[in-house]
Every structure is written in C-alpha cells, then in structure tokens.
Write a protein that holds these residues in place. Structure first.
Motif, mmCIF file in Angstrom:
data_model
loop_
_atom_site.group_PDB
_atom_site.id
_atom_site.type_symbol
_atom_site.label_atom_id
_atom_site.label_comp_id
_atom_site.label_asym_id
_atom_site.label_seq_id
_atom_site.Cartn_x
_atom_site.Cartn_y
_atom_site.Cartn_z
ATOM 1 N N ASN A 146 0.835 -1.213 0.000
ATOM 2 C CA ASN A 146 0.000 0.000 0.000
ATOM 3 C C ASN A 146 0.865 1.258 0.000
ATOM 4 O O ASN A 146 0.565 2.226 -0.691
ATOM 5 C CB ASN A 146 -0.940 0.002 1.203
ATOM 6 N N VAL A 149 2.316 1.825 -3.508
ATOM 7 C CA VAL A 149 1.308 2.392 -4.418
ATOM 8 C C VAL A 149 1.208 3.903 -4.215
ATOM 9 O O VAL A 149 1.198 4.681 -5.174
ATOM 10 C CB VAL A 149 -0.067 1.706 -4.215
ATOM 11 N N LEU A 150 1.154 4.328 -2.958
ATOM 12 C CA LEU A 150 1.075 5.764 -2.667
ATOM 13 C C LEU A 150 2.367 6.497 -3.021
ATOM 14 O O LEU A 150 2.338 7.581 -3.616
ATOM 15 C CB LEU A 150 0.752 5.981 -1.183
ATOM 16 N N ARG A 153 3.011 7.098 -6.808
ATOM 17 C CA ARG A 153 2.166 8.196 -7.315
ATOM 18 C C ARG A 153 2.667 9.540 -6.789
ATOM 19 O O ARG A 153 2.724 10.521 -7.525
ATOM 20 C CB ARG A 153 0.708 7.971 -6.911
ATOM 21 N N ALA A 171 -1.743 12.060 -4.346
ATOM 22 C CA ALA A 171 -1.536 10.612 -4.293
ATOM 23 C C ALA A 171 -2.575 9.950 -3.393
ATOM 24 O O ALA A 171 -3.124 8.897 -3.735
ATOM 25 C CB ALA A 171 -0.132 10.296 -3.792
ATOM 26 N N THR A 174 -6.011 9.992 -5.334
ATOM 27 C CA THR A 174 -6.118 9.108 -6.499
ATOM 28 C C THR A 174 -5.883 7.634 -6.174
ATOM 29 O O THR A 174 -6.326 6.763 -6.909
ATOM 30 C CB THR A 174 -5.127 9.538 -7.609
ATOM 31 N N ARG A 175 -5.182 7.329 -5.094
ATOM 32 C CA ARG A 175 -4.867 5.933 -4.762
ATOM 33 C C ARG A 175 -5.617 5.412 -3.542
ATOM 34 O O ARG A 175 -5.335 4.316 -3.068
ATOM 35 C CB ARG A 175 -3.355 5.775 -4.527
ATOM 36 N N ARG A 177 -8.765 4.321 -3.197
ATOM 37 C CA ARG A 177 -9.553 3.105 -3.441
ATOM 38 C C ARG A 177 -8.682 1.845 -3.517
ATOM 39 O O ARG A 177 -8.963 0.871 -2.822
ATOM 40 C CB ARG A 177 -10.402 3.261 -4.693
ATOM 41 N N PRO A 178 -7.610 1.817 -4.349
ATOM 42 C CA PRO A 178 -6.823 0.571 -4.375
ATOM 43 C C PRO A 178 -6.167 0.241 -3.024
ATOM 44 O O PRO A 178 -6.084 -0.923 -2.633
ATOM 45 C CB PRO A 178 -5.764 0.827 -5.441
ATOM 46 N N VAL A 179 -5.738 1.283 -2.303
ATOM 47 C CA VAL A 179 -5.101 1.045 -1.002
ATOM 48 C C VAL A 179 -6.129 0.490 -0.017
ATOM 49 O O VAL A 179 -5.868 -0.474 0.714
ATOM 50 C CB VAL A 179 -4.447 2.333 -0.473
ATOM 51 N N THR A 182 -7.084 -3.181 -0.921
ATOM 52 C CA THR A 182 -6.010 -4.113 -0.538
ATOM 53 C C THR A 182 -5.962 -4.284 0.971
ATOM 54 O O THR A 182 -5.826 -5.409 1.467
ATOM 55 C CB THR A 182 -4.636 -3.587 -1.041
#
Length: 185
Positions: A146, A149-150, A153, A171, A174-175, A177-179, A182
């Motif tokens: 996680n 991912v951040l 970005r 960051a 925009t990130r 939701r995926p974080v 997960t």
C-alpha cells in the motif's frame, strides 16, 4: 510343575498398564487438550505448577512434547525468518526507489501495521500465536505494498512539478480506493 509362590514373591501393586520406552528409557505420557488459551501460556503455567506440586524423585525428569515441540521449533524458525523477511522488504524498497527517504518512510509502515495487528488481536481476546506471527509477515507485505502504491504516485506528482504537500494530497486522493481495497482484503 512348581507353584509360583515357591519361586517368587507375589503381591498386587499399582503399576502402569503399559511400559513405554524412548531412547532406552522408560516413559510415562500424560496427554491433554488445550482450549481457551494459547499453548505457550498454558505450558508456562503447567510447567510452574508441575515444578511446585509434583516432587521428582532422583532419575525422573519432565519433558514437554507433542504440539509444544512443534510450537517451540516454529517459534525458533520464526525468530530467524522474521528479521530475514524485514531485511528483504528493506532491500526491495531500496532497490525500487534507490533513495533512503522513501525507503525508510515506507518501511516505517511495518511497525505501525504490527501495532494495529496486536491491538486487533487484543480487542478480540486472541493470543499472539505462530499463526498470528505468520499473519504479521503477510500484514507487513500488505502495508508495504500500500505504501509503494502511494509513494510511486507521490513521486510521480513531484516530478511533474507539484509541491510535496500537493503531491501527497493528490496521491492520497487518487490511490485511496486501491489502497483501501487491498487493506480490507
């Protein structure tokens, strides 16, 4: 034919119904099941009570075996495995970013995730067991993933000319939701 009483002293005494041997020594096994408490805590209590309540004649010893042996071996392996995993995570982060600051920022997520895991176990009244330790290894990986991912970005936005504050906010937006997905999984 000779009566047994003429060649031996016969008496009735209490004795084990079966004499087992291990490594050439007699052995008496006492078995029990564990419920409602973790194995390590139970064994610590049991060892203390047996030492104080059961006198051991010379030549006798108590050895704790069964699942406890497996538990002790797994704990010893995890004592080596967890630091190795942490070093591997640190190495992968260093290789990915090539800079100390993002590597250490992301690596700092590991103890925070571990703290959250311990609090979650405490809230549920569950012990820190071997299964939990393996879960903490997986949790470390998820926390770092996680963070990566951040951070990727964030660094992208900084390269595009955003200030660090704007990049961090962008960051996160925009990130998120995926974080979250997960982390929830």
């Amino acid at each position: 034919v000779v009566p047994l009483g003429r060649v031996a002293d016969v008496s009735i005494v209490r004795a084990p119904t079966l004499i087992q041997r291990h490594n050439g020594e007699r052995r008496l096994m006492v078995g029990f099941n564990v419920r409602g408490v973790d194995l390590g805590t139970l064994l610590a209590r049991a060892e203390q009570r047996v030492k104080s309540a059961v006198p051991m004649p010379p030549g006798y010893r108590v050895v704790w075996g069964g699942q406890y042996e497996t538990f002790a071996a797994a704990r010893a392996r995890l004592g080596i495995l967890i630091p190795v995993v942490l070093l591997i995570i640190l190495g992968v982060l260093w290789r990915l970013f090539g800079r100390l600051r993002p590597t250490l920022i992301l690596f700092s997520a590991v103890p925070f995730a571990g703290t959250g895991g311990v609090l979650a176990l405490a809230a549920r009244g569950m012990p820190i067991s071997i299964s939990a330790a393996i879960g903490f290894i997986a949790l470390s990986g998820i926390a770092v993933l996680n963070g990566v991912v951040l951070m990727v970005r964030l660094l992208d936005l900084e390269r595009q000319g955003h200030t660090p504050e704007q990049a961090a906010q962008g960051a996160a937006i925009t990130r998120m939701r995926p974080v979250l997905v997960t982390a929830l999984v």
